[in-house]
Design a protein around this motif. Sequence first.
Motif: not given
Length: 256
Positions: A118-124, A24-29, A32-35
Amino acid sequence: MYFFLNYLALSDLCYTSTVTPKLITDLLAERNMISYNNCMAQLFTMHFFGGIEVFILTVMAYDRYVAICKPLHYTSIMSRQRCNDLVTTCCAGAFLLSFVQCLLTVNLPFCGPNEIDHYFCDVYPLLKLACTDTHTVGILVVANSGMMGLVTFVVLMLSYFLILWTIRAYPAESLSKALSTCSSHLMVVVLFFVPVLFIYIRPATTSPVDKVFALFYTIIAPMFNPLIYTLRNMEMKNALRKVWCQKPLWIGKHFI
């Protein structure tokens, strides 16, 4: 059944909380970043709570098997201590699964592009960004997550096969009651396991359609679980039936 439903609801809440708020935060920002640390934390927690959900669903299938196929021994087989032990085993198995999954990823070198498709951190998606040969790691990921999902799904289907085999000679009323008891759980299993197997049982590759399938097991399935099991409650069904069956009557200029 309600004992395990409590833990299924708790795992649903925690599982979706690892993905949905950031989505939801990424859709509004605008950006889109994540450490890196938060990405690894999201990877671990998502697979941990997802693993708990997988194992809880498997235990619930065993619970339904005992209740229908061995009803006279149900209280002795599924004692409170046995149920607590099963939940503890589910948590331990999920922790081991997520720890291995995170261990396979955290040591990879990331020195190239840093954009995850992707919209989250996954392995692939993370394997795709690694600047090294990830073929062996991809095989280990499939052996870890893919085979775990496949084995639990086979155990689930075997439980329902034994249930159907046992109740085949039941009277029509008892047969209908037994099938009704299992229908909600089977619906949840299909909604959750089919996209999970599609993602993790194949070789370590990514495609744009993966995000659509991931929506089912990260957001849609946990969101529908309470609704599916709530509609199995007879009091809730009677209340909804009364609401739906009330037709407003037009008298003069007023509804009654």
